[in-house]
Design an enzyme around this catalytic site. Structure first.
Site, PDB file in Angstrom:
ATOM      1  N   ASN A  10      35.720  43.463  39.893  1.00 42.18           N
ATOM      2  CA  ASN A  10      37.182  43.641  40.346  1.00 42.18           C
ATOM      3  C   ASN A  10      37.970  42.977  39.386  1.00 42.18           C
ATOM      4  O   ASN A  10      38.261  41.745  39.361  1.00 42.18           O
ATOM      5  CB  ASN A  10      37.023  42.678  41.651  1.00 42.18           C
ATOM      6  CG  ASN A  10      38.500  43.010  42.274  1.00 42.18           C
ATOM      7  OD1 ASN A  10      39.332  43.969  41.880  1.00 42.18           O
ATOM      8  ND2 ASN A  10      38.683  42.337  43.431  1.00 42.18           N
ATOM      9  N   LYS A  12      41.206  43.130  39.185  1.00 38.83           N
ATOM     10  CA  LYS A  12      42.711  42.949  39.927  1.00 38.83           C
ATOM     11  C   LYS A  12      43.588  43.509  39.149  1.00 38.83           C
ATOM     12  O   LYS A  12      43.495  44.660  38.165  1.00 38.83           O
ATOM     13  CB  LYS A  12      42.677  41.528  40.107  1.00 38.83           C
ATOM     14  CG  LYS A  12      41.461  41.105  41.116  1.00 38.83           C
ATOM     15  CD  LYS A  12      41.710  39.708  41.460  1.00 38.83           C
ATOM     16  CE  LYS A  12      40.284  39.284  42.235  1.00 38.83           C
ATOM     17  NZ  LYS A  12      40.222  37.940  43.175  1.00 38.83           N
ATOM     18  N   HIS A  96      40.946  44.133  50.708  1.00 35.26           N
ATOM     19  CA  HIS A  96      40.658  42.756  49.875  1.00 35.26           C
ATOM     20  C   HIS A  96      41.530  41.965  50.546  1.00 35.26           C
ATOM     21  O   HIS A  96      42.708  42.137  50.823  1.00 35.26           O
ATOM     22  CB  HIS A  96      41.014  43.154  48.342  1.00 35.26           C
ATOM     23  CG  HIS A  96      40.473  41.951  47.581  1.00 35.26           C
ATOM     24  ND1 HIS A  96      41.370  40.809  47.464  1.00 35.26           N
ATOM     25  CD2 HIS A  96      39.476  41.535  46.987  1.00 35.26           C
ATOM     26  CE1 HIS A  96      40.788  39.925  46.750  1.00 35.26           C
ATOM     27  NE2 HIS A  96      39.626  40.397  46.501  1.00 35.26           N
ATOM     28  N   GLU A  98      43.424  39.754  49.262  1.00 32.70           N
ATOM     29  CA  GLU A  98      44.934  39.707  48.712  1.00 32.70           C
ATOM     30  C   GLU A  98      45.602  40.758  49.126  1.00 32.70           C
ATOM     31  O   GLU A  98      46.902  40.760  49.358  1.00 32.70           O
ATOM     32  CB  GLU A  98      44.527  40.125  47.001  1.00 32.70           C
ATOM     33  CG  GLU A  98      44.097  38.542  46.759  1.00 32.70           C
ATOM     34  CD  GLU A  98      43.297  38.722  45.322  1.00 32.70           C
ATOM     35  OE1 GLU A  98      43.414  39.729  44.820  1.00 32.70           O
ATOM     36  OE2 GLU A  98      42.512  37.914  45.176  1.00 32.70           O
ATOM     37  N   GLU A 166      33.750  38.237  51.746  1.00 27.06           N
ATOM     38  CA  GLU A 166      34.414  37.174  50.791  1.00 27.06           C
ATOM     39  C   GLU A 166      35.049  36.480  51.614  1.00 27.06           C
ATOM     40  O   GLU A 166      36.378  36.604  52.078  1.00 27.06           O
ATOM     41  CB  GLU A 166      35.476  38.043  49.838  1.00 27.06           C
ATOM     42  CG  GLU A 166      34.747  39.435  49.214  1.00 27.06           C
ATOM     43  CD  GLU A 166      35.798  39.508  47.954  1.00 27.06           C
ATOM     44  OE1 GLU A 166      35.181  39.358  46.784  1.00 27.06           O
ATOM     45  OE2 GLU A 166      37.099  40.021  48.015  1.00 27.06           O
ATOM     46  N   GLY A 172      38.592  32.966  43.915  1.00 31.43           N
ATOM     47  CA  GLY A 172      39.415  32.662  42.932  1.00 31.43           C
ATOM     48  C   GLY A 172      39.593  31.101  42.722  1.00 31.43           C
ATOM     49  O   GLY A 172      40.370  30.318  42.230  1.00 31.43           O
ATOM     50  N   SER A 212      34.109  33.692  43.751  1.00 34.70           N
ATOM     51  CA  SER A 212      33.707  32.531  42.865  1.00 34.70           C
ATOM     52  C   SER A 212      32.074  32.708  42.349  1.00 34.70           C
ATOM     53  O   SER A 212      31.515  31.741  42.045  1.00 34.70           O
ATOM     54  CB  SER A 212      33.858  31.123  43.357  1.00 34.70           C
ATOM     55  OG  SER A 212      35.312  31.110  43.395  1.00 34.70           O
TER      56      SER A 212
HETATM   57  P1  PGA Z   1      36.617  35.653  42.133  1.00 37.79           P
HETATM   58  O1  PGA Z   1      37.372  37.014  43.046  1.00 37.79           O
HETATM   59  O2  PGA Z   1      35.332  36.222  41.596  1.00 37.79           O
HETATM   60  O3  PGA Z   1      37.563  35.517  41.178  1.00 37.79           O
HETATM   61  O4  PGA Z   1      36.640  34.781  43.047  1.00 37.79           O
HETATM   62  C1  PGA Z   1      36.411  37.908  43.596  1.00 37.79           C
HETATM   63  C2  PGA Z   1      37.416  38.739  44.498  1.00 37.79           C
HETATM   64  O5  PGA Z   1      38.472  38.651  44.827  1.00 37.79           O
HETATM   65  O6  PGA Z   1      36.995  40.061  44.658  1.00 37.79           O
END
Ligand code: PGA
Length: 252
Positions: A10, A12, A96, A98, A166, A172, A212
């Site tokens: 991903n 982003k 997601h 976000e 998630e 993140g 993460s």
């Molecule tokens: P990350 O993001 O691996 O940077 O924690 C995962 C995601 O948001 O899909």
């Protein structure tokens, strides 16, 4: 029940054209096709076409990061599932955290998106997960159950879906969930899926972990019986760490 693992990068809002195409060039010829591992890369929407072309000779599939719940009409700025289909998109991330927290997406919106993707035979990767406060007050099961209902209530039992667990506090932050907590959540989600997709689909659907994920921890997650892959943000941006994760999953 043997489920092929799924690794999804991903990206982003990262990788401009040159970096995205260079990434695709660099992984060419370095990933072997195996029946036990599927891999997809999710660039920003404007790069779907070119990244898709660059990956055409590889076994890496294309994923989108978002889709409209509407098919066509006066919806300025939206991209429909059919538009994604025209770009040979195989998967689409939906809901997601976000998008839920920064862009106000609700469970019902996510359900419409999942249904729209299903009509175009694009596999939704539905993200679910609780906040830290919800985990600490032991509300995570309620949250996951509500998110699953919103996402799958409109679907028939034949639909192919992927669920990404998630936990929001792990995205993140560099602090991944403990693999036993993740396994417990995945097992819970699989039970919830029975309500919407039936016993058989629940057993064949892939539930992947995100938050993460790194080269160091991905192997431990993959050893859990209900963890069928990973949705990876930060660690998927560098070719070297991406390929290392592919290697851990047996794709090199
Ligand atoms: P990350 O993001 O691996 O940077 O924690 C995962 C995601 O948001 O899909």
């Amino acid at each position: 029940m043997a489920r092929a693992k799924l690794l999804v990068a991903n990206w982003k809002l990262n990788h401009y054209r040159q970096d995205a195409l260079s990434f695709a060039e660099q992984i060419k010829g370095r990933i072997k096709k195996t029946a036990s591992l599927d891999i997809a890369v999710a660039p920003v929407a404007t790069l779907l076409h070119e990244v898709g072309c660059a990956l055409r000779e590889t076994s890496v599939d294309l994923a989108a990061q978002n889709v409209s719940g509407f098919h066509a009409g006066a919806f300025t700025g939206e991209i429909s599932a059919q538009h994604l289909k025209e770009q040979d998109v195989k998967y689409c991330i939906v809901g997601h955290s976000e998008r839920r927290s920064l862009f106000g997406e609700k469970d019902a919106d996510i359900g419409k998106k999942v249904a729209a993707l299903n009509e175009q035979s694009i596999i939704p990767i539905v993200c679910v997960g609780e906040t830290l406060a919800e985990r600490q007050s032991n509300l995570w099961q309620q949250v996951l159950a509500r998110q699953c209902e919103g996402a799958f209530a409109l679907l028939g039992p034949k639909a192919e879906v992927v669920i990404a667990y998630e936990p929001i506090w792990a995205i993140g932050t560099g602090v991944a969930a403990h693999h036993t907590d993740a396994e417990e959540a995945h097992n819970f989600i699989r039970q919830e899926l029975v309500k919407y997709l039936g016993q058989e689909r629940s057993l064949t659907s892939r539930i992947i972990y995100g938050g993460s994920v790194s080269v160091e921890n991905i192997g431990t997650f993959m050893e859990q019986p209900n963890i069928d892959g990973a949705l990876v943000g930060k660690a998927s941006l560098q070719v070297s760490s991406f390929l290392s994760m592919v290697e851990v999953l047996g794709g090199r």
